[in-house]
Design a protein around this motif. Structure first.
Motif: not given
Ligand code: ADP
Ligand code: MG
Length: 833
Positions: A642-659, A662-663, A740-747
């Motif tokens: 669960g904890r891992e999941l929430s952290s993953c979710q956080l990470l995902i949201s972070q990544h989403e925000a980042k995405i 970046l967009t 962009i390429n980099e970001k695209q890679k990261i994405i």
């Protein structure tokens, strides 16, 4: 005893055997010349006998001519003797015995045996016969019984008629020729056993077979008896010929001694003049005393070898026969008189006596007359009327016996007579004569006694010898035994030492025991006192026991009730347990549905069962605990996930925000790019305008050089101006593109991760769901188990209680039983006492 007597010469028969094989091989000459029936001549000298048998005479002929008559004589009450004389291997044994069981080859003895019985069968039925036979041999002047090997040195005695006989010799009664032959066979076998070299032995010993026939007339009681001696003599050869030496020579001399005494006897008898016949020189001559010059019909076979090699022996044998021929025997019938006969004889003798008395008286008167004359003439020494010693000492008759009454039938025999041989006449009185006679008799008696003694002694010696041998054997075995015994003794001593030590210990123990015993005695006294008290008590107890017994029976009833109840309870319990086992799921445990047996057994079954259930429950509890642990683990894991999941979710949201940023940034960049492109387009337009202006200025070259130069500068500045933002723009664009390429890679990366995380999440979720369902299931199971456990605990508690009650019951029962048994034993004891 003797009645009709007749004088006759000894019959001498000469038999020549044929040349034997070795003589033929050696080429010996055949020397005898036979003339007629009775003469044989050797080297020109003729010898006449009663009969001469040439070599081809058969056994039957020999028997029929000579021996047959003897059987008749013996059955007629005469004594008979048949001798065989001759050197070794001249045919003595052949003549006497021959081949014993061969009808043609058998000699005189077997034929006589047969003949006797033939005669007897043909004789008067009223005659009763008693036939006995003896068989003995004489070797070295010792008489050896061939029918009893223990009798090795028999003595010769005289019977009441002064006839010598072998004392103690075995006599066998026989009733058929076969029995006679059996006796002969037995004797011969014994003879063979006793010696090592039979040929040598038989040539040095005399064998004598004696047939004694007694007959009695059943009606008249007349008794007749006849003795028949059948004698196979030892070889007559001289010692020198056999080449004997030392002991053998002594032996040969000894044998020859008996033969030579036979010769002496025969010589003495043949001469007839000698007063003394040396019968007593050897046992053989003594036994055969009657046969030689006595009351006997005697036949002598002179056996000879025809070989030139043996001529000397043959001659001496023939000479011997010639001498023997002259011997005269006086054979008389051995008749035992009947009463009638005795009476007659008595009368006769009485008459004789009377006449003799008369004669005596006459002689006495004559003697007196002579004595008177003698006194007158005083001629006492050379008196023609003196009684010579020979006449007064009763002369031994030819048998060496003192004359019997009847032999001196005429009183005139004592008449004084002139004797040329006795020049010195010694007068002896009647008394002296009788004294001498008595003395001689005594001496003979002593001689016989000595003989007897010698026989006994030699028998004793033989026995002792045997005993010695036995003893020696015994000694050897005893030695062996003694060794064994000594070793045994050693062992026994050791054992005894051990035993002694043991005994000591035992004694000590015994002492202790004795002390103990004293103590115990004291105790016993005390105890007996106590016993009395106890007995009283016992009586009380007995009463008590009676009560208890009643109680017991009641209790037994109760207990049987209880038992029943227990059985029921147990049954119930068992049922419960089996159900329980079904619930627990152990189908292995099988319970007897009906419990009816002994309570103990049932209990053991129940216990067993419970212990099984216990182990089952234990394993179940363990499993529960394991499951709980597993659940906890699952929870923990779930939480973690669960904890891992929430952290993953956080990470995902972070990544989403980042995405998102970046967009936006990309959009900005795009916008900028567009602006820049627009800028570029506007600048390009300006450049084109400027290019157009330039062309126009060229046309107007001169127009304004300055302007031109000015415009060129402007152009250059413009180009420069244009060139610089383009480069930066390009650079910026490249950078942006890189970004962009980099970001695209990261994405892409993040999308990947996101995707993975999603997947993981999915998996975890499904895991979680599964675990949850499992947990739910386990919880359900646990609940169930707890429920069962609780029930089980409950039943266990119940069982324990039950067990305790049953144990208590059992204990009481046991006590009661004990008491009961004790009581029974005491009662039994009392009954025994
Ligand atoms: P002895 O007893 O005198 O020593 P045997 O009787 O033993 O002698 O005889 C010696 C051998 O001679 C024996 O083998 C016997 O068979 C044989 N013999 C003796 N006499 C005759 C005979 N008349 N006819 C045939 N063989 C004889
Ligand atoms: Mg022989």
């Amino acid at each position: 005893m003797a009645d009709a007597s007749a004088e006759c010469n000894i019959k001498v028969l000469c038999r020549f055997r044929p040349l034997n094989q070795s003589e033929i091989i050696r080429g010996d000459k055949f020397i005898p010349l036979f003339q007629g029936d009775d003469t044989v001549s050797i080297a020109g000298k003729s010898y006449v006998f009663d009969r001469v048998f040439p070599t081809n005479t058969t056994q039957e002929q020999v028997y029929n001519t000579c021996a047959k008559q003897i059987v008749k004589d013996v059955l007629g009450g005469y004594n008979g003797t048949i001798f065989a004389y001759g050197q070794t291997s001249s045919g003595k044994t052949h003549t006497m015995e021959g081949k014993l069981h061969d009808p043609h080859g058998m000699g005189i003895i077997p034929r006589i045996a047969e003949d006797i019985f033939n005669h007897i069968f043909a004789m008067d039925e009223n005659l009763e016969f008693h036939i006995k036979v003896s068989y003995f041999e004489i070797y070295m002047d010792k008489i050896r019984d061939l029918l009893d090997v223990t009798k090795t040195n028999l003595a010769v005695h005289e019977d009441k008629n002064r006839v010598p006989y072998v004392k103690g010799c075995t006599e066998r009664f026989v009733s058929s020729p076969e029995e006679v032959m059996d006796v002969i066979d037995e004797g011969k076998a014994n003879r063979h056993v006793a010696v090592t070299n039979m040929n040598e032995h038989s040539s040095r010993s005399h064998s004598i077979f004696l047939i004694n026939i007694k007959q009695e007339h059943v009606e008249t009681e007349q008794k007749l008896c006849g003795k028949l001696y059948l004698v196979d003599l030892a070889g007559s050869e001289k010692v020198s010929k056999t080449g004997a030496e030392g002991a053998v020579l002594d032996e040969a001399k000894n044998i020859n001694k008996s033969l030579s005494s036979l010769g002496n006897v025969i010589s003495a008898l043949a001469e007839g003049t000698k007063t003394h016949v040396p019968y007593r020189d050897s046992k053989m001559t003594r036994i055969l005393q009657d046969s030689l010059g006595g009351n006997c019909r005697t036949t002598m076979f002179i056996c000879c070898s025809p070989s030139s090699y043996n001529d000397q022996e043959t001659k001496s044998t023939l000479m011997f026969g010639q001498r023997a021929k002259t011997i005269r025997n006086t054979a008389s019938v051995n008749l035992e008189l009947t009463a009638e006969q005795w009476k007659k004889k008595y009368e006769k003798e009485k008459e004789k006596n009377r006449m003799m008395n008369e004669t005596v008286q006459r002689l006495e008167s004559e003697l007196n007359r002579w004595m008177n004359d003698e006194e007158d003439s005083e001629l006492d020494q050379l008196c023609p009327g003196a009684v010579p010693l020979e006449c007064l000492i009763p002369r031994e008759d030819s048998l060496g016996r003192l004359p019997r009454e009847e032999s001196s039938s005429s009183g005139l025999s004592r008449l004084p007579r002139e004797d040329s041989s006795s020049s010195i006449v010694i007068r002896i009185s009647e008394e002296e004569r009788q004294k001498y006679e008595e003395e001689i008799r005594k001496l003979y008696k002593q001689l016989d006694d000595k003989d007897d003694e010698i026989n006994q002694q030699s028998q004793l010696a033989e026995k002792l010898k045997e005993q010695m041998l036995d003893q020696e054997e015994l000694l050897v075995s005893s030695r062996g035994d003694s060794e064994k015994v000594s070793s045994e003794l050693g062992r026994l001593q050791m054992e005894s030492d051990i035993a002694k030590a043991e005994v000591k210990e035992v004694l000590q123990a015994l002492e202790e025991l004795a002390v103990n015993y004293d103590e115990k005695c004291q105790e016993v006294e005390d105890k007996s006192l106590q016993n009395k008290l106890l007995a009283e008590e016992l009586a009380k107890k007995m009463a008590h026991l009676m009560r208890i017994e009643a109680e017991l029976s009641r209790l037994q009833e109760v207990s049987s009730h209880q038992r029943k109840r227990i059985a029921e309870v147990l049954n119930g319990l068992m049922r419960d347990l089996s159900e329980f086992s079904a619930i627990v799921g152990n189908k292995d445990i099988k319970l007897p549905m009906e419990i009816t047996g002994a309570i103990e057994e049932e209990f053991t079954v129940a216990r067993l069962y419970i212990s099984k259930i216990k182990s089952e429950v234990k394993s179940m509890v363990k499993r529960c605990r394991q499951l709980e642990n597993l659940q906890m683990e699952c929870h923990r894991k779930m939480e973690e996930t669960g904890r891992e999941l929430s952290s993953c979710q956080l990470l995902i949201s972070q990544h989403e925000a980042k995405i998102h940023s970046l967009t936006e940034y990309m959009q900005n960049i795009e916008l900028k790019n567009r602006q820049l492109e627009d800028n570029y387009d506007s600048l390009s337009e300006e450049l084109a305008k400027l290019h157009a202006q330039e062309s126009m200025s060229e046309v107007t070259k001169g127009e304004n050089q300055a302007d031109i130069e000015e415009s060129a500068d402007v152009k250059r500045a413009l180009v420069q101006q244009m060139e610089s933002p383009r480069e930066t723009h390009h650079k910026q664009l490249g950078r942006l593109r890189d970004d962009i390429n980099e970001k695209q890679k990261i994405i892409d990366d993040l999308t990947d991760r996101n995707h993975r995380l999603h997947l993981e999440l999915e998996r975890l979720r499904s895991d979680f769901d599964r675990l949850r369902s499992q947990e739910h299931h386990k919880t359900l199971q646990l609940e169930e188990l707890t429920f069962i456990h609780e029930r089980h605990e409950q039943s266990k508690q119940d069982l324990k209680g039950l067990e305790e009650t049953v144990a208590r019951e059992l204990q009481t029962l046991h006590n009661l039983r004990k008491l009961f048994v004790q009581d029974l034993t005491t009662r039994v004891k009392r009954v025994r006492e």
